[in-house]
Design a protein around this motif. Structure first.
Motif, PDB file in Angstrom:
ATOM      1  N   TYR A   1      -2.686   7.328   0.891  1.00  0.00           N
ATOM      2  CA  TYR A   1      -2.592   7.355   2.351  1.00  0.00           C
ATOM      3  C   TYR A   1      -2.005   8.652   2.900  1.00  0.00           C
ATOM      4  O   TYR A   1      -1.623   8.705   4.072  1.00  0.00           O
ATOM      5  CB  TYR A   1      -1.763   6.155   2.838  1.00  0.00           C
ATOM      6  CG  TYR A   1      -2.251   4.827   2.310  1.00  0.00           C
ATOM      7  CD1 TYR A   1      -3.600   4.489   2.367  1.00  0.00           C
ATOM      8  CD2 TYR A   1      -1.371   3.908   1.745  1.00  0.00           C
ATOM      9  CE1 TYR A   1      -4.048   3.278   1.870  1.00  0.00           C
ATOM     10  CE2 TYR A   1      -1.815   2.694   1.249  1.00  0.00           C
ATOM     11  CZ  TYR A   1      -3.159   2.395   1.313  1.00  0.00           C
ATOM     12  OH  TYR A   1      -3.613   1.192   0.826  1.00  0.00           O
TER      13      TYR A   1
ATOM     14  N   TYR B   1      -9.664   8.262   1.916  1.00  0.00           N
ATOM     15  CA  TYR B   1      -9.515   6.836   2.231  1.00  0.00           C
ATOM     16  C   TYR B   1     -10.271   6.520   3.525  1.00  0.00           C
ATOM     17  O   TYR B   1     -11.055   5.567   3.600  1.00  0.00           O
ATOM     18  CB  TYR B   1      -8.029   6.467   2.362  1.00  0.00           C
ATOM     19  CG  TYR B   1      -7.833   5.028   2.775  1.00  0.00           C
ATOM     20  CD1 TYR B   1      -7.957   4.008   1.850  1.00  0.00           C
ATOM     21  CD2 TYR B   1      -7.587   4.693   4.101  1.00  0.00           C
ATOM     22  CE1 TYR B   1      -7.829   2.678   2.222  1.00  0.00           C
ATOM     23  CE2 TYR B   1      -7.456   3.374   4.489  1.00  0.00           C
ATOM     24  CZ  TYR B   1      -7.578   2.366   3.550  1.00  0.00           C
ATOM     25  OH  TYR B   1      -7.472   1.054   3.936  1.00  0.00           O
TER      26      TYR B   1
ATOM     27  N   ALA C   1       0.196  -1.667   9.961  1.00  0.00           N
ATOM     28  CA  ALA C   1      -0.547  -0.947   8.912  1.00  0.00           C
ATOM     29  C   ALA C   1      -1.959  -0.624   9.402  1.00  0.00           C
ATOM     30  O   ALA C   1      -2.948  -0.909   8.732  1.00  0.00           O
ATOM     31  CB  ALA C   1      -0.563  -1.748   7.609  1.00  0.00           C
TER      32      ALA C   1
ATOM     33  N   GLY D   1      -3.460   2.242   9.853  1.00  0.00           N
ATOM     34  CA  GLY D   1      -4.175   3.321   9.185  1.00  0.00           C
ATOM     35  C   GLY D   1      -4.925   4.206  10.166  1.00  0.00           C
ATOM     36  O   GLY D   1      -4.420   4.567  11.229  1.00  0.00           O
TER      37      GLY D   1
ATOM     38  N   ARG E   1      -9.530   1.560  11.536  1.00  0.00           N
ATOM     39  CA  ARG E   1     -10.753   0.788  11.265  1.00  0.00           C
ATOM     40  C   ARG E   1     -10.795  -0.472  12.126  1.00  0.00           C
ATOM     41  O   ARG E   1     -11.800  -0.764  12.782  1.00  0.00           O
ATOM     42  CB  ARG E   1     -10.790   0.409   9.773  1.00  0.00           C
ATOM     43  CG  ARG E   1     -11.983  -0.397   9.352  1.00  0.00           C
ATOM     44  CD  ARG E   1     -11.898  -0.762   7.875  1.00  0.00           C
ATOM     45  NE  ARG E   1     -10.949  -1.803   7.595  1.00  0.00           N
ATOM     46  CZ  ARG E   1     -11.206  -3.110   7.647  1.00  0.00           C
ATOM     47  NH1 ARG E   1     -12.408  -3.532   7.986  1.00  0.00           N
ATOM     48  NH2 ARG E   1     -10.283  -4.009   7.369  1.00  0.00           N
TER      49      ARG E   1
ATOM     50  N   ASP F   1       1.709   2.538  11.873  1.00  0.00           N
ATOM     51  CA  ASP F   1       1.498   2.898  10.474  1.00  0.00           C
ATOM     52  C   ASP F   1       2.527   3.972  10.129  1.00  0.00           C
ATOM     53  O   ASP F   1       3.059   4.635  11.020  1.00  0.00           O
ATOM     54  CB  ASP F   1       0.079   3.442  10.259  1.00  0.00           C
ATOM     55  CG  ASP F   1      -0.378   3.347   8.810  1.00  0.00           C
ATOM     56  OD1 ASP F   1      -1.155   2.425   8.499  1.00  0.00           O
ATOM     57  OD2 ASP F   1       0.039   4.187   7.986  1.00  0.00           O
ATOM     58  N   ASN F   2       2.816   4.141   8.832  1.00  0.00           N
ATOM     59  CA  ASN F   2       3.754   5.205   8.457  1.00  0.00           C
ATOM     60  C   ASN F   2       3.062   6.415   7.837  1.00  0.00           C
ATOM     61  O   ASN F   2       3.729   7.278   7.280  1.00  0.00           O
ATOM     62  CB  ASN F   2       4.874   4.691   7.539  1.00  0.00           C
ATOM     63  CG  ASN F   2       4.371   4.288   6.166  1.00  0.00           C
ATOM     64  OD1 ASN F   2       3.170   4.266   5.934  1.00  0.00           O
ATOM     65  ND2 ASN F   2       5.288   3.966   5.261  1.00  0.00           N
TER      66      ASN F   2
ATOM     67  N   LEU G   1      -3.145   9.457   8.575  1.00  0.00           N
ATOM     68  CA  LEU G   1      -4.102   8.439   9.025  1.00  0.00           C
ATOM     69  C   LEU G   1      -4.006   8.236  10.538  1.00  0.00           C
ATOM     70  O   LEU G   1      -5.023   8.083  11.219  1.00  0.00           O
ATOM     71  CB  LEU G   1      -3.890   7.124   8.263  1.00  0.00           C
ATOM     72  CG  LEU G   1      -4.341   7.178   6.795  1.00  0.00           C
ATOM     73  CD1 LEU G   1      -3.929   5.914   6.051  1.00  0.00           C
ATOM     74  CD2 LEU G   1      -5.850   7.377   6.679  1.00  0.00           C
TER      75      LEU G   1
ATOM     76  N   ALA H   1       5.635   4.654  12.307  1.00  0.00           N
ATOM     77  CA  ALA H   1       6.872   3.945  11.942  1.00  0.00           C
ATOM     78  C   ALA H   1       6.650   3.123  10.687  1.00  0.00           C
ATOM     79  O   ALA H   1       5.512   2.797  10.323  1.00  0.00           O
ATOM     80  CB  ALA H   1       7.311   3.015  13.079  1.00  0.00           C
ATOM     81  N   ASP H   2       7.772   2.792  10.052  1.00  0.00           N
ATOM     82  CA  ASP H   2       7.766   1.889   8.904  1.00  0.00           C
ATOM     83  C   ASP H   2       7.771   0.461   9.460  1.00  0.00           C
ATOM     84  O   ASP H   2       8.686   0.092  10.216  1.00  0.00           O
ATOM     85  CB  ASP H   2       9.038   2.163   8.082  1.00  0.00           C
ATOM     86  CG  ASP H   2       9.092   1.350   6.810  1.00  0.00           C
ATOM     87  OD1 ASP H   2       8.427   0.303   6.727  1.00  0.00           O
ATOM     88  OD2 ASP H   2       9.824   1.762   5.897  1.00  0.00           O
ATOM     89  N   ILE H   3       6.789  -0.331   9.094  1.00  0.00           N
ATOM     90  CA  ILE H   3       6.729  -1.685   9.675  1.00  0.00           C
ATOM     91  C   ILE H   3       7.852  -2.578   9.157  1.00  0.00           C
ATOM     92  O   ILE H   3       8.101  -3.652   9.710  1.00  0.00           O
ATOM     93  CB  ILE H   3       5.351  -2.367   9.464  1.00  0.00           C
ATOM     94  CG1 ILE H   3       5.029  -2.550   7.984  1.00  0.00           C
ATOM     95  CG2 ILE H   3       4.262  -1.608  10.172  1.00  0.00           C
ATOM     96  CD1 ILE H   3       3.757  -3.371   7.744  1.00  0.00           C
TER      97      ILE H   3
ATOM     98  N   THR I   1      -6.681  -5.956   5.979  1.00  0.00           N
ATOM     99  CA  THR I   1      -6.979  -5.139   4.792  1.00  0.00           C
ATOM    100  C   THR I   1      -6.032  -5.412   3.618  1.00  0.00           C
ATOM    101  O   THR I   1      -5.717  -4.516   2.844  1.00  0.00           O
ATOM    102  CB  THR I   1      -6.961  -3.629   5.156  1.00  0.00           C
ATOM    103  OG1 THR I   1      -7.254  -3.454   6.535  1.00  0.00           O
ATOM    104  CG2 THR I   1      -7.975  -2.864   4.333  1.00  0.00           C
TER     105      THR I   1
HETATM  106  C1  LIG Z   1      -4.915  -0.920   2.974  1.00  0.00           C
HETATM  107  S1  LIG Z   1      -4.460   0.308   4.149  1.00  0.00           S
HETATM  108  C2  LIG Z   1      -5.087  -0.453   5.629  1.00  0.00           C
HETATM  109  C3  LIG Z   1      -5.346   0.501   6.767  1.00  0.00           C
HETATM  110  C4  LIG Z   1      -6.214  -0.057   7.890  1.00  0.00           C
HETATM  111  N1  LIG Z   1      -5.746  -1.348   8.359  1.00  0.00           N
HETATM  112  C5  LIG Z   1      -7.661  -0.140   7.455  1.00  0.00           C
HETATM  113  O1  LIG Z   1      -8.220  -1.216   7.476  1.00  0.00           O
HETATM  114  O2  LIG Z   1      -8.226   0.888   7.108  1.00  0.00           O
HETATM  115  C6  LIG Z   1      -2.721   0.062   4.228  1.00  0.00           C
HETATM  116  C7  LIG Z   1      -2.014   0.866   5.289  1.00  0.00           C
HETATM  117  O3  LIG Z   1      -0.634   0.517   5.259  1.00  0.00           O
HETATM  118  C8  LIG Z   1       0.113   1.665   5.592  1.00  0.00           C
HETATM  119  N2  LIG Z   1       1.502   1.417   5.152  1.00  0.00           N
HETATM  120  C9  LIG Z   1       1.967   1.249   3.897  1.00  0.00           C
HETATM  121  N3  LIG Z   1       3.281   0.978   3.905  1.00  0.00           N
HETATM  122  C10 LIG Z   1       3.666   0.982   5.206  1.00  0.00           C
HETATM  123  C11 LIG Z   1       4.899   0.780   5.865  1.00  0.00           C
HETATM  124  N4  LIG Z   1       6.019   0.492   5.179  1.00  0.00           N
HETATM  125  N5  LIG Z   1       4.938   0.875   7.212  1.00  0.00           N
HETATM  126  C12 LIG Z   1       3.813   1.167   7.917  1.00  0.00           C
HETATM  127  N6  LIG Z   1       2.598   1.352   7.347  1.00  0.00           N
HETATM  128  C13 LIG Z   1       2.528   1.262   6.007  1.00  0.00           C
HETATM  129  C14 LIG Z   1      -0.606   2.787   4.880  1.00  0.00           C
HETATM  130  O4  LIG Z   1      -0.285   4.054   5.407  1.00  0.00           O
HETATM  131  C15 LIG Z   1      -2.065   2.377   5.121  1.00  0.00           C
HETATM  132  O5  LIG Z   1      -2.559   2.947   6.302  1.00  0.00           O
END
Ligand SMILES: C[S@@+](CC[C@H](N)C(=O)[O-])C[C@H]1O[C@@H](n2cnc3c(N)ncnc32)[C@H](O)[C@@H]1O
Length: 258
Positions: A9, A17, A46, A48, A51, A67-68, A72, A97-99, A115
């Motif tokens: 990511y 990605y 999250a 990203g 999408r 998203d963090n 993306l 941000a970190d969720i 996802t």
């Molecule tokens: C499987 S991808 C899904 C992205 C989007 N929903 C999609 O369908 O394309 C997982 C996403 O989680 C984000 N992510 C991972 N850990 C995270 C966190 N602690 N806080 C925020 N986002 C996070 C990643 O950056 C990534 O964009």
């Protein structure tokens, strides 16, 4: 940074990605079906490169996409700035941000966590996140969460050939209870030149049902939602719909948990 280390990511991994997932329509029809006509305020966790965010925009009052990954979210912001988005882009609020330590401010009619992103987190992190989601939802508000339960056909390793230059290798680690996905980038002569990976935790449907119940979220249903993407189908992919019960006059919850 919370959650497992991932290189899929960030940087070049994020570009690739996005390239792979942008045509993935898994879950979209079902999420739109839930939101259409409701004028909902949505929190997407999250998100990203958007999408899901972009597909939902025409059907919601507003969507806060968190998203963090700066890379993306930059792709998402660029897409929102396109002239063809001018009628809907103002509904989106993009948040880096970190969720797991998010303070979104306000309440939402719907939280989307698509996802299979929920599996990025371990059991303690998932418990804490579900407790937060319950707080962020309006009474009666819905959580729409997707889960892919991988099935490698009895093997521990599976490779999806996406194009001559890209493949995804998936591996189970039964001892650790994890599942790793590695995107392999190849040169034109077929040599692997870079790898971008993410590790997720294995979570069964039954575990998820238990975690939702323990968080006080009331499960409504779980429907098949794909996969509908370039990677191909392995395992079940379901969208879980749960709602946050509202407090009654006595301060008790108004729903009986199934
Ligand atoms: C499987 S991808 C899904 C992205 C989007 N929903 C999609 O369908 O394309 C997982 C996403 O989680 C984000 N992510 C991972 N850990 C995270 C966190 N602690 N806080 C925020 N986002 C996070 C990643 O950056 C990534 O964009």
């Amino acid at each position: 940074m919370s959650g497992p280390h991932a290189t899929l990511y960030t940087g070049r991994g994020a570009e690739l990605y996005h390239e792979i997932v942008q045509s993935d329509t898994s879950e979209l029809r079902e999420i739109i079906h839930r939101l259409r006509g409701k004028d909902a305020r949505v929190l997407e966790l999250a998100a990203g490169s958007g999408r899901i965010t972009l597909a939902l925009l025409p059907f919601v009052r507003s969507i806060t996409a968190v998203d963090n990954s700066a890379e993306l979210l930059r792709i998402l912001s660029e897409e929102l700035a396109r002239p063809n988005r001018k009628n809907t882009a103002s509904k989106a609020n993009v948040v880096l941000a970190d969720i797991l330590s998010l303070e979104p401010g306000g309440h939402f009619d719907c939280v989307v966590l698509g996802t299979t992103s929920f599996c990025l987190f371990d059991a303690d992190q998932r418990r804490s996140l579900l407790a937060d989601i319950r707080q962020w939802l309006n009474p009666g508000g819905e959580l729409l969460l997707s889960l892919r339960i991988p099935d490698l056909g009895g093997q521990n390793r599976y490779v999806h050939e996406i194009s001559p230059n890209l493949a995804i290798e998936e591996r189970f680690d039964a001892v650790r209870g994890t599942f790793s996905s590695t995107l392999i980038e190849r040169s034109d002569d077929g040599q692997a030149i870079a790898e971008y990976s993410v590790t997720t935790h294995l979570l069964t449907e039954s575990d998820l049902r238990t975690e939702l119940r323990e968080a006080g979220l009331v499960l409504e249903d779980a429907v098949d939602v794909g996969p509908r993407n370039r990677v191909g189908a392995i395992g079940d992919y379901k969208l879980f719909r749960a709602h946050s019960p509202g407090p009654d006059a006595m301060g008790k919850t108004t729903d009986v948990q199934r």
